[in-house]
Design an enzyme around this catalytic site. Sequence first.
Site, PDB file in Angstrom:
ATOM      1  CB  ILE A  85      41.664 -11.229 103.533  1.00  0.00           C
ATOM      2  CG1 ILE A  85      41.039 -12.541 103.980  1.00  0.00           C
ATOM      3  CG2 ILE A  85      42.066 -11.275 102.062  1.00  0.00           C
ATOM      4  CD1 ILE A  85      39.668 -12.809 103.391  1.00  0.00           C
ATOM      5  CB  CYS A  86      46.715  -8.361 102.971  1.00  0.00           C
ATOM      6  SG  CYS A  86      47.505  -6.885 102.305  1.00  0.00           S
ATOM      7  CG  LEU A  87      41.476  -8.387  98.116  1.00  0.00           C
ATOM      8  CD1 LEU A  87      42.470  -8.857  97.052  1.00  0.00           C
ATOM      9  CD2 LEU A  87      40.265  -9.318  98.132  1.00  0.00           C
TER      10      LEU A  87
END
EC number: 2.3.2.23
Length: 149
Positions: A85-87
Amino acid sequence: MAARLMKEYKVLQNEEFEDILLYPRDESDLYRWVAIIKGPPDTPYENGKFELDISVPTNYPLQPPTIKFVTKIFHPNIHFKTGEICLDLLKTSWSAIYTLQSVCRSIIALLSLPEADSPLNCDAGNLIRNGDVKGHDSLARMYTRLYGC
């Protein structure tokens, strides 16, 4: 710290949430968790349930957990194969005030508001950036029907 995780676990045992189910994979190991999140309403992920694998570092909450989607999902900020996840919250914006539950809430919010400018899934990101939101949503709905139940 195990004490912090135990405190979070006790809170979760006493509360029920409609959109998040969060529990240790094994009660004897509070450093591995499972989350089942519901896709937010009015999104292509609505009515889907998505499993997340959560690995908590021993120096939590000073360092963020590592969270990956186990369920396949079509989203610009989620790697198609690895579930990464790109967060920012899980990287540079982490703070010890966050809990596993609040991180799951942020992931649900990410499903509602994808960031096409920093994609891990370039196909999904390109569809949105090129103005083909219907195409993106159609593929996301298809993946939700196939894998998110």
